[in-house]
Write an enzyme that holds these catalytic residues in place. Structure first.
Site, mmCIF file in Angstrom:
data_model
loop_
_atom_site.group_PDB
_atom_site.id
_atom_site.type_symbol
_atom_site.label_atom_id
_atom_site.label_comp_id
_atom_site.label_asym_id
_atom_site.label_seq_id
_atom_site.Cartn_x
_atom_site.Cartn_y
_atom_site.Cartn_z
ATOM 1 N N ASN A 8 -0.803 -10.932 -0.634
ATOM 2 C CA ASN A 8 0.062 -11.620 -1.380
ATOM 3 C C ASN A 8 1.586 -11.849 -0.652
ATOM 4 O O ASN A 8 2.203 -11.005 -0.237
ATOM 5 C CB ASN A 8 0.395 -10.255 -2.514
ATOM 6 C CG ASN A 8 1.635 -10.645 -3.490
ATOM 7 O OD1 ASN A 8 2.153 -11.900 -3.634
ATOM 8 N ND2 ASN A 8 1.915 -9.728 -4.131
ATOM 9 N N TRP A 9 1.519 -13.033 -0.479
ATOM 10 C CA TRP A 9 2.840 -13.294 0.303
ATOM 11 C C TRP A 9 4.102 -13.323 -0.465
ATOM 12 O O TRP A 9 5.153 -13.582 0.319
ATOM 13 C CB TRP A 9 2.498 -14.856 0.934
ATOM 14 C CG TRP A 9 1.564 -15.104 2.064
ATOM 15 C CD1 TRP A 9 0.817 -14.178 2.757
ATOM 16 C CD2 TRP A 9 1.303 -16.409 2.868
ATOM 17 N NE1 TRP A 9 0.040 -14.621 3.712
ATOM 18 C CE2 TRP A 9 0.474 -16.042 3.928
ATOM 19 C CE3 TRP A 9 1.677 -17.643 2.573
ATOM 20 C CZ2 TRP A 9 -0.198 -16.891 4.516
ATOM 21 C CZ3 TRP A 9 1.256 -18.599 3.366
ATOM 22 C CH2 TRP A 9 0.190 -18.191 4.446
ATOM 23 N N LYS A 10 4.153 -13.292 -1.632
ATOM 24 C CA LYS A 10 5.289 -13.096 -2.354
ATOM 25 C C LYS A 10 6.066 -14.536 -2.146
ATOM 26 O O LYS A 10 5.564 -15.476 -1.889
ATOM 27 C CB LYS A 10 5.896 -11.957 -2.202
ATOM 28 C CG LYS A 10 5.199 -10.685 -2.315
ATOM 29 C CD LYS A 10 5.914 -9.304 -2.404
ATOM 30 C CE LYS A 10 4.670 -8.394 -2.400
ATOM 31 N NZ LYS A 10 5.409 -6.887 -2.668
ATOM 32 N N HIS A 95 1.838 -8.282 -11.651
ATOM 33 C CA HIS A 95 2.432 -7.681 -10.596
ATOM 34 C C HIS A 95 3.964 -7.017 -11.000
ATOM 35 O O HIS A 95 4.436 -7.587 -11.675
ATOM 36 C CB HIS A 95 2.594 -8.654 -9.404
ATOM 37 C CG HIS A 95 3.015 -7.945 -7.806
ATOM 38 N ND1 HIS A 95 4.538 -7.233 -7.843
ATOM 39 C CD2 HIS A 95 2.133 -7.517 -7.033
ATOM 40 C CE1 HIS A 95 4.119 -6.805 -6.706
ATOM 41 N NE2 HIS A 95 3.064 -6.922 -6.129
ATOM 42 N N GLU A 169 -1.603 -0.477 -7.618
ATOM 43 C CA GLU A 169 -0.603 -0.486 -6.748
ATOM 44 C C GLU A 169 0.650 0.600 -7.505
ATOM 45 O O GLU A 169 1.480 -0.003 -7.938
ATOM 46 C CB GLU A 169 0.004 -1.853 -6.914
ATOM 47 C CG GLU A 169 -0.852 -2.987 -6.381
ATOM 48 C CD GLU A 169 -0.169 -4.070 -5.709
ATOM 49 O OE1 GLU A 169 -0.595 -4.459 -4.504
ATOM 50 O OE2 GLU A 169 0.779 -4.639 -5.967
ATOM 51 N N GLY A 175 5.788 -1.868 -0.488
ATOM 52 C CA GLY A 175 7.115 -2.159 0.575
ATOM 53 C C GLY A 175 7.945 -1.060 0.951
ATOM 54 O O GLY A 175 8.947 -1.146 1.528
ATOM 55 N N SER A 205 1.842 -0.934 0.825
ATOM 56 C CA SER A 205 2.107 -0.416 2.124
ATOM 57 C C SER A 205 0.934 -0.177 3.100
ATOM 58 O O SER A 205 0.810 0.635 4.114
ATOM 59 C CB SER A 205 3.133 1.081 2.331
ATOM 60 O OG SER A 205 4.263 0.767 1.747
ATOM 61 N N GLY A 226 0.896 -6.849 1.023
ATOM 62 C CA GLY A 226 2.029 -7.687 0.899
ATOM 63 C C GLY A 226 2.585 -7.814 2.317
ATOM 64 O O GLY A 226 2.101 -8.796 2.985
HETATM 65 P P1 PGA Z 1 3.306 -4.013 0.403
HETATM 66 O O1 PGA Z 1 3.050 -4.929 -0.843
HETATM 67 O O2 PGA Z 1 1.803 -4.134 0.987
HETATM 68 O O3 PGA Z 1 4.333 -4.614 1.191
HETATM 69 O O4 PGA Z 1 3.507 -2.755 -0.005
HETATM 70 C C1 PGA Z 1 1.927 -5.089 -2.113
HETATM 71 C C2 PGA Z 1 2.322 -5.650 -2.916
HETATM 72 O O5 PGA Z 1 3.201 -5.810 -3.574
HETATM 73 O O6 PGA Z 1 1.062 -6.263 -3.498
#
Ligand code: PGA
Length: 246
Positions: A8-10, A95, A169, A175, A205, A226
């Site tokens: 998920n590149w956001k 999400h 999640e 994050g 994470s 992410g």
């Molecule tokens: P993260 O994000 O790996 O940076 O914790 C995961 C996500 O939001 O899908």
């Protein structure tokens, strides 16, 4: 064991050039395997560009969200069939960042899930509890997630539910560099599969150091990544790790 590694590149990266570089890096190490899928969900304007680029790739493309209507006076929205036509085969829905910043409700998410399925996209539905809920213990977190699932998948027959992929999640793990304990994630994954029949990804994470701790369990189908997915070397390592598991 079939596995899925989803990125998920956001809202990253900021240019198509950087997007192509990241996509190329992942493509170089992605092998064609029957039981493992590597998926990248870039910002939607990049889907078409990556799909149409001349990069030879076994990496699948997906979107990070879709709208529930196919057309009409809905300024700013993008429909599921449009994403499909651009080259997406998956879409993420629900999400926690959208629930938080865009005030998406379970009712809206449930409509998005139905629209995505109708258009032939595979759905990755995100669920997960806040720190306040988690502080009350795992059973409370399980209750919270069960409630989200009941609402987000309301009205879907069991057969369709089991075709959806659920990403567990926990919000406090996203994050933060503080992933959930694998044994807790396994318990939650089992609970989710019992309730829905669906396969479960863990997200929050994950990186090349902890990926194996999660995916070695049969209850965990893979990871939704992410931050680590926009670091080319790191994501390449993760691809290599998951490809070992099939
Ligand atoms: P993260 O994000 O790996 O940076 O914790 C995961 C996500 O939001 O899908």
């Amino acid at each position: 064991m079939a596995k899925l590694l989803a990125a998920n590149w956001k809202l990253n990266p900021t240019s198509i050039k950087e997007a192509e570089k990241l996509f190329l890096a992942a493509s170089r190490v992605t092998r064609s395997r029957k039981n493992v899928e590597i998926l990248i969900c870039p910002p939607s304007p990049f889907i078409d560009r990556l799909n149409a680029s001349n990069i030879e790739s076994k990496v699948k493309l997906g979107a990070q969200d879709c709208f529930w209507e196919e057309k009409g006076a809905y300024t700013g929205e993008v429909s599921a069939p449009m994403l499909k036509k651009l080259g997406a085969s998956y879409v993420i829905t629900g999400h926690s960042e959208r629930r938080r910043y865009k005030q998406e409700t379970d009712e809206m998410i449930s409509k998005k899930v139905e629209a995505a399925l109708k258009s032939g996209l595979k759905v990755i539905l995100c669920v997960g509890e806040s720190l306040t809920v988690r502080a009350k213990g795992l059973p409370e977190a399980e209750k919270f997630v069960a409630d989200q699932l009941a609402k987000d998948l309301a009205g879907l027959p069991r057969k369709e539910k089991s075709a959806i992929i659920i990403a567990y999640e926990p919000i406090w793990a996203i994050g933060t560099g503080r992933a959930a304990k694998p044994k807790d994630a396994v318990k939650m994954a089992k609970k989710i599969t019992d309730l829905t029949g669906a396969q479960v990804l863990y997200g929050g994470s994950t990186d090349s150091n902890n990926l194996e701790d999660f995916i070695q369990h049969k209850e965990i189908y893979g990871a939704l990544v992410g931050g680590a997915s926009i670091k080319a070397e790191e994501f390449k390592k993760m691809i290599k790790i998951i490809q070992k598991y099939v």
